[in-house]
Write a protein that holds these residues in place. Sequence first.
Motif, PDB file in Angstrom:
ATOM      1  N   ASP A   8      -2.297   2.280  -2.534  1.00 27.16           N
ATOM      2  CA  ASP A   8      -3.193   2.715  -1.118  1.00 27.16           C
ATOM      3  C   ASP A   8      -4.404   2.356  -2.066  1.00 27.16           C
ATOM      4  OD1 ASP A   8      -4.080   3.236   1.123  1.00 27.16           O
ATOM      5  OD2 ASP A   8      -3.931   5.319   0.841  1.00 27.16           O
ATOM      6  N   PRO A  10      -7.394  -0.747  -1.174  1.00 24.83           N
ATOM      7  CA  PRO A  10      -6.224  -1.301  -2.057  1.00 24.83           C
ATOM      8  C   PRO A  10      -7.159  -0.464  -3.755  1.00 24.83           C
ATOM      9  CG  PRO A  10      -7.461  -2.830  -1.531  1.00 24.83           C
ATOM     10  CD  PRO A  10      -7.745  -1.647  -1.216  1.00 24.83           C
ATOM     11  N   TRP A  41      -3.507  -5.329   1.509  1.00 25.87           N
ATOM     12  CA  TRP A  41      -3.839  -3.905   1.631  1.00 25.87           C
ATOM     13  C   TRP A  41      -3.394  -3.269   2.160  1.00 25.87           C
ATOM     14  CZ3 TRP A  41      -7.092  -1.700   5.534  1.00 25.87           C
ATOM     15  CH2 TRP A  41      -7.790  -2.771   5.625  1.00 25.87           C
ATOM     16  N   LYS A  42      -3.015  -3.319   2.895  1.00 24.33           N
ATOM     17  CA  LYS A  42      -2.543  -2.817   4.562  1.00 24.33           C
ATOM     18  C   LYS A  42      -1.714  -1.835   4.216  1.00 24.33           C
ATOM     19  CE  LYS A  42      -5.079  -4.752   8.722  1.00 24.33           C
ATOM     20  NZ  LYS A  42      -4.600  -5.762   9.914  1.00 24.33           N
ATOM     21  N   PRO A  44       0.273  -0.673   1.500  1.00 20.51           N
ATOM     22  CA  PRO A  44       0.482   0.851   0.727  1.00 20.51           C
ATOM     23  C   PRO A  44      -0.462   2.018   1.368  1.00 20.51           C
ATOM     24  CG  PRO A  44      -0.084  -1.615  -0.158  1.00 20.51           C
ATOM     25  CD  PRO A  44      -0.243  -1.381   1.302  1.00 20.51           C
ATOM     26  N   GLY A  45      -1.351   1.721   2.711  1.00 17.19           N
ATOM     27  CA  GLY A  45      -1.577   2.580   3.028  1.00 17.19           C
ATOM     28  C   GLY A  45      -0.936   3.338   4.406  1.00 17.19           C
ATOM     29  N   PRO A  48       2.822   5.599   3.248  1.00 17.90           N
ATOM     30  CA  PRO A  48       3.006   5.965   1.173  1.00 17.90           C
ATOM     31  C   PRO A  48       3.622   6.527   0.287  1.00 17.90           C
ATOM     32  CG  PRO A  48       2.884   7.349   3.241  1.00 17.90           C
ATOM     33  CD  PRO A  48       2.852   6.361   3.893  1.00 17.90           C
ATOM     34  N   PRO A  52       4.309   1.771  -5.478  1.00 18.06           N
ATOM     35  CA  PRO A  52       3.580   0.645  -5.559  1.00 18.06           C
ATOM     36  C   PRO A  52       4.153  -0.470  -6.328  1.00 18.06           C
ATOM     37  CG  PRO A  52       2.373   3.282  -6.221  1.00 18.06           C
ATOM     38  CD  PRO A  52       3.095   2.936  -5.942  1.00 18.06           C
ATOM     39  N   GLN A  55       2.393  -6.575  -3.906  1.00 17.51           N
ATOM     40  CA  GLN A  55       2.565  -7.360  -2.571  1.00 17.51           C
ATOM     41  C   GLN A  55       2.375  -8.618  -2.392  1.00 17.51           C
ATOM     42  OE1 GLN A  55       3.028  -5.657   0.366  1.00 17.51           O
ATOM     43  NE2 GLN A  55       2.531  -3.547  -0.354  1.00 17.51           N
ATOM     44  N   ARG A 331     -10.475  -5.680   3.077  1.00 15.13           N
ATOM     45  CA  ARG A 331     -10.222  -4.560   4.613  1.00 15.13           C
ATOM     46  C   ARG A 331     -11.686  -4.777   4.560  1.00 15.13           C
ATOM     47  NH1 ARG A 331     -11.778  -0.066   0.169  1.00 15.13           N
ATOM     48  NH2 ARG A 331     -13.746  -1.266  -0.031  1.00 15.13           N
TER      49      ARG A 331
END
Length: 355
Positions: A8, A10, A41-42, A44-45, A48, A52, A55, A331
């Motif tokens: 996250d 990222p 990048w989206k 991983p957030g 939670p 990791p 991706q 992002r």
Amino acid sequence: MKEAIVADGPKVQIIDSPIPSPNDDQVLIRVIVSGCNPKDWKLPGMMPDHPPLNQGDDIAGIVEKVGSRVWEFKPGDRVAAFHEMLTPHGSFAEYAVAWQHTTFHIPKETSFEEAAALPLAAMTAALGLFSRLGLPEPWVKAVSNEERENTPLVIYGASSAVGYYALQLAKRSNIHPLICIAGRAGGERIAPLLDQTKGDVLIDYREGEQTVVEGIKKALNGRPLLHALDAVSEKGTPEHLAQVLSQPVKKGDKEVRAKATFVLFGKMGVPDYVDQNTTLVGSVHQDEKDFGYVWYRYMARGLQEGWFKAQRTEVLPGGLASVQEGLERLRDGKASAVKYVYRIQETEGVERSEE
């Protein structure tokens, strides 16, 4: 091998990992170029609790090894592939693994950079048009050209990767008029693909909501709008579509409802009389494997014949060291009509070899 792990933020970390082995139905690919996507990048957030991982899902490279049940590919083949999302051994690495049904040959005229721009976004476009919206595929003879050319389709975000591919595939299926909404890249990238004799139009969203809505209504010329693909799905685009999507219409003894497909989750604010759905490209690794198998091979044919072209690419130098920069650019909304790609051999510590 070198591999980039995304957390996250990222936040990207390059680590040393063992070279993976394919199972019986998979292909091990030496990655020459990897693409990247906003989901990289989206997710991983959004997840939670998920550890990791690598991706990357857009693979372009050379087959290194194949599983015992793989029959279409052999070591040395030039291929592109869609890696199964949220599983190990993605494309941000020297070697990646893909299922054979989402791997496809690339013509000698297609560069690895171009090929890396295709797998996830192009399949999203195909699914959106022909699975979610139910538009007739190019080879379906039961739908006449007259009917196809009287099937208005709105593509919102036509200069995005998904939108750009949707435009080309809709054209191949002779769907018109194509009502394409884009921004500053529209004049250069989208306008040349449109056929004004069939009513195709380009509308600049930067001119505001009223211009977009009125432009769509003018292009419809009194016809109902029953199909819309929203490759943006935020910042007001669903609300614009809500003002133009048709109420149910009678066709013979049937009532036909408008359909809108989006690339993001959630209730999009379109009226209840519109059938709303989300195009999830991961379905080609689940219940739409046959769709993925057929369409990837058809796209490869399109590349060879010249009617299907990759989104414009920008190579970020440094290989895996630039994954961080690419994801930050995505992002921050800095990508406009471009796919960021990485040449893996530019990564520090990766041995260079002949492609």
